[in-house]
Design a protein around this motif. Structure first.
Motif, mmCIF file in Angstrom:
data_model
loop_
_atom_site.group_PDB
_atom_site.id
_atom_site.type_symbol
_atom_site.label_atom_id
_atom_site.label_comp_id
_atom_site.label_asym_id
_atom_site.label_seq_id
_atom_site.Cartn_x
_atom_site.Cartn_y
_atom_site.Cartn_z
ATOM 1 N N ARG A 183 0.686 -1.265 -0.056
ATOM 2 C CA ARG A 183 -0.039 0.059 0.285
ATOM 3 C C ARG A 183 1.016 1.304 -0.071
ATOM 4 O O ARG A 183 0.603 2.242 -0.666
ATOM 5 N N ARG A 184 1.761 1.056 0.868
ATOM 6 C CA ARG A 184 2.841 2.493 0.946
ATOM 7 C C ARG A 184 3.776 2.406 -0.071
ATOM 8 O O ARG A 184 3.837 3.550 -0.841
ATOM 9 N N LEU A 185 3.979 1.548 -0.720
ATOM 10 C CA LEU A 185 4.667 1.728 -2.136
ATOM 11 C C LEU A 185 3.935 2.262 -3.238
ATOM 12 O O LEU A 185 4.370 3.050 -4.197
ATOM 13 N N LEU A 186 2.564 1.726 -3.284
ATOM 14 C CA LEU A 186 1.816 2.422 -4.362
ATOM 15 C C LEU A 186 1.664 3.800 -4.193
ATOM 16 O O LEU A 186 1.459 4.740 -5.034
ATOM 17 N N VAL A 187 1.512 4.137 -2.804
ATOM 18 C CA VAL A 187 1.262 5.643 -2.385
ATOM 19 C C VAL A 187 2.647 6.390 -3.030
ATOM 20 O O VAL A 187 2.337 7.528 -3.550
ATOM 21 N N VAL A 188 3.761 6.011 -2.843
ATOM 22 C CA VAL A 188 4.865 6.721 -3.250
ATOM 23 C C VAL A 188 4.985 6.803 -4.849
ATOM 24 O O VAL A 188 5.488 7.906 -5.341
ATOM 25 N N LEU A 189 4.519 5.622 -5.314
ATOM 26 C CA LEU A 189 4.635 5.709 -6.886
ATOM 27 C C LEU A 189 3.719 6.632 -7.519
ATOM 28 O O LEU A 189 3.897 7.343 -8.424
ATOM 29 N N GLN A 282 -1.558 -10.754 -11.384
ATOM 30 C CA GLN A 282 -1.290 -10.916 -12.724
ATOM 31 C C GLN A 282 -1.903 -9.775 -13.534
ATOM 32 O O GLN A 282 -1.245 -9.357 -14.704
ATOM 33 N N GLY A 283 -2.880 -8.992 -13.067
ATOM 34 C CA GLY A 283 -3.248 -7.801 -13.778
ATOM 35 C C GLY A 283 -2.342 -6.578 -13.740
ATOM 36 O O GLY A 283 -2.316 -6.021 -14.835
ATOM 37 N N CYS A 284 -1.400 -6.668 -12.620
ATOM 38 C CA CYS A 284 -0.296 -5.666 -12.705
ATOM 39 C C CYS A 284 1.016 -6.023 -13.586
ATOM 40 O O CYS A 284 1.766 -5.187 -13.582
ATOM 41 N N ARG A 285 0.776 -7.209 -13.924
ATOM 42 C CA ARG A 285 2.160 -7.707 -14.791
ATOM 43 C C ARG A 285 1.819 -8.247 -16.142
ATOM 44 O O ARG A 285 2.470 -9.089 -16.629
ATOM 45 N N GLN A 286 0.785 -7.387 -16.723
ATOM 46 C CA GLN A 286 0.653 -7.689 -18.265
ATOM 47 C C GLN A 286 1.906 -7.340 -18.969
ATOM 48 O O GLN A 286 2.709 -6.674 -18.726
ATOM 49 N N ALA A 296 -1.254 4.538 -10.019
ATOM 50 C CA ALA A 296 -0.751 3.650 -8.794
ATOM 51 C C ALA A 296 -1.759 3.988 -7.694
ATOM 52 O O ALA A 296 -2.367 3.074 -6.855
ATOM 53 N N TRP A 297 -2.328 4.992 -7.512
ATOM 54 C CA TRP A 297 -3.429 5.564 -6.530
ATOM 55 C C TRP A 297 -4.655 4.829 -6.835
ATOM 56 O O TRP A 297 -5.398 4.299 -5.817
ATOM 57 N N ARG A 298 -5.260 4.824 -7.973
ATOM 58 C CA ARG A 298 -6.389 4.190 -8.446
ATOM 59 C C ARG A 298 -6.194 2.609 -8.107
ATOM 60 O O ARG A 298 -7.096 1.832 -7.532
ATOM 61 N N LEU A 299 -5.002 2.130 -8.440
ATOM 62 C CA LEU A 299 -4.626 0.718 -8.173
ATOM 63 C C LEU A 299 -4.474 0.379 -6.675
ATOM 64 O O LEU A 299 -5.082 -0.802 -6.456
ATOM 65 N N LEU A 300 -4.332 1.348 -5.741
ATOM 66 C CA LEU A 300 -4.177 1.354 -4.358
ATOM 67 C C LEU A 300 -5.671 1.115 -3.922
ATOM 68 O O LEU A 300 -5.875 0.123 -3.128
ATOM 69 N N ARG A 301 -6.475 1.820 -4.293
ATOM 70 C CA ARG A 301 -7.912 1.504 -4.157
ATOM 71 C C ARG A 301 -8.600 0.220 -4.553
ATOM 72 O O ARG A 301 -9.327 -0.478 -3.747
ATOM 73 N N GLU A 302 -8.159 -0.397 -5.511
ATOM 74 C CA GLU A 302 -8.421 -1.693 -5.759
ATOM 75 C C GLU A 302 -7.985 -2.707 -4.942
ATOM 76 O O GLU A 302 -8.575 -3.886 -4.746
ATOM 77 N N LEU A 303 -6.646 -2.410 -4.794
ATOM 78 C CA LEU A 303 -5.913 -3.539 -3.577
ATOM 79 C C LEU A 303 -6.716 -3.325 -2.517
ATOM 80 O O LEU A 303 -6.749 -4.471 -1.687
ATOM 81 N N ASP A 304 -7.169 -2.215 -1.958
ATOM 82 C CA ASP A 304 -7.980 -2.084 -0.651
ATOM 83 C C ASP A 304 -9.246 -2.821 -0.830
ATOM 84 O O ASP A 304 -9.514 -3.512 0.239
#
Length: 323
Positions: A183-189, A282-286, A296-304
Motif C-alpha cells: 500500500r505504501r509503495l503504491l502511495v509513493v509511486l 497478474q493484472g499488474c504484470r501484463q 498507482a493511486w487508483r490501483l491502491l483503491r483496487e488493492l484495498d
C-alpha cells in the motif's frame, strides 16, 4: 587477495592512489584489511610480522584520509555502497552520495532532478516517502582531476531494505504483512507519477521500510526518467526483473514502476497467498505497458477492495525483522 600480494602492494605504494586506487578505494581497503588481518595470517612468524606492519600502515593511512572536506561537508568513512555511489554520513541525519565513476554523473543529475521535481509538484502529505534533496553540486578530485556530481540527502533512522526482510523470512511473509508495504509503495509511486516522474528501478534494495511504525521510503532515483522517456540503465544483477519496454529501450510510464513494484511484493509472499490476491498480481504484470494499470493511486483503491474482501476492515498488524 593473498597476504603476500597485499604485503608487496603496501610496500610499493608511495601515495594513497597507489595504495587504494582511484576508482573504488573503499573496496581496495576492505580487500587489503581482509588479506592482512592478524586473525587470518599463516603461522610463519616472519610473514606475520610483515603482514602486521602492513596492516597497521593500511589502517593508519585509511583513517587519515577519511577526514575529508567535500563541498563544505565533513566526511567520515562510507556507511553504505549502493549501485553506483558510496554514501557518507555527514551528521544531522544526512547522507552525502558520491558516485564511484564520473561516467555516472548523468545518473546523479537524474536523481537530483527527480527529487526536486517531486518536492515542487508532489502532495506534501506524502513527501516523507521519498528522500529530501538537501544539496547537489559538482566536485573535482584534486588528485585525478575527475569531476563528479554529489547529492546530499536527508535520511531517517531505523530503515531496512526488502532484501533484509526476505533474509529474515526465507519462507516468505503472510500476505497481511506484505499488504502494508504494498500500500505504501503504491502511495509513493502515485506521488512520483503525478509529478511526471518514473522511478525506473523499484527493486528490493531501493525499497526501505521502518518495521515498527510501518513506514516506507523509496530511494535511489538515479535511474528515473520523465513519463514517456526511457530508463537510462539497468541495475546489474536484476536484468530479469524488468518489463520489456525497459529492456528494449522503449518509452516507459507508470506501468513500468507498477510491474517492478509488483515483482518486489510477490517476492515476499509465502506459498499461502490467497488466489484473489494472485489474480490482482497478474493484472499488474501484463506483458505490454499499454495493458497494465497506469494509475498507482487508483490501483491502491483496487488493492484495498481485494484486502477488504479477504480480511475485513484494516487493523494494525505489528511487524518485526526478528521472527
Amino acid at each position: 587477495m593473498r597476504a603476500a600480494e597485499a604485503i608487496r602492494l603496501v610496500a610499493a605504494a608511495r601515495t594513497d592512489a597507489d595504495l587504494f586506487g582511484a576508482d573504488q578505494p573503499a573496496r581496495r581497503y576492505r580487500e587489503l584489511v581482509a588479506a592482512l588481518h592478524p586473525d587470518r595470517l599463516p603461522a610463519d612468524p616472519g610473514v606475520r610480522a610483515e603482514a602486521l606492519d602492513a596492516f597497521i600502515h593500511v589502517t593508519t593511512r585509511w583513517q587519515a584520509r577519511q577526514v575529508t572536506i567535500l563541498g563544505g561537508y565533513r566526511l567520515g568513512a562510507p556507511v553504505h555502497s549502493g549501485d553506483l555511489a558510496d554514501l557518507y554520513d555527514i551528521g544531522d541525519d544526512r547522507l552525502l552520495k558520491l558516485p564511484r565513476q564520473p561516467t555516472d554523473n548523468d545518473l546523479m543529475a537524474r536523481e537530483a532532478h527527480a527529487l526536486r521535481t517531486i518536492a515542487e509538484r508532489g502532495d506534501p502529505r506524502y513527501l516523507p516517502y521519498v528522500p529530501r534533496l538537501v544539496d547537489d553540486f559538482p566536485h573535482r578530485d584534486a588528485t585525478t582531476g575527475a569531476e563528479r556530481r554529489v547529492n546530499v540527502l536527508a535520511t531517517a533512522p531505523g530503515l531496512h531494505d526488502l532484501d533484509e526482510v526476505r533474509r529474515a523470512y526465507p519462507d516468505g511473509l503472510d500476505a497481511r504483512d506484505v499488504a502494508w508495504m504494498w500500500r505504501r509503495l503504491l502511495v509513493v509511486l502515485g506521488l512520483a507519477h503525478r509529478a511526471g516522474i518514473v522511478h525506473g528501478a523499484v527493486l528490493p534494495q531501493h525499497v526501505l521500510i521502518e518495521p515498527d511504525a510501518h513506514g516506507l521510503v523509496l530511494v535511489d532515483w538515479c535511474f528515473s526518467a520523465p513519463v514517456g522517456g526511457t530508463i537510462p540503465a539497468l541495475v546489474p544483477g536484476y536484468e530479469e526483473w524488468y518489463p520489456t519496454e525497459v529492456l528494449q529501450k522503449r518509452p516507459c510510464g507508470p506501468g513500468t514502476d507498477i510491474w517492478l513494484a509488483t515483482r518486489c511484493m510477490t517476492s515476499l509472499l509465502n506459498r499461502k497467498a490467497p488466489r484473489e490476491l494472485l489474480d490482482f498480481v497478474q493484472g499488474c504484470r501484463q506483458r505490454t505497458l499499454r495493458a497494465r494499470p497506469d494509475d498507482a493511486w487508483r490501483l491502491l483503491r483496487e488493492l484495498d477492495q481485494v484486502l477488504d474482501r479477504l480480511y475485513g476492515p484494516r487493523t494494525f498488524r505489528p511487524f518485526t525483522l526478528t521472527p
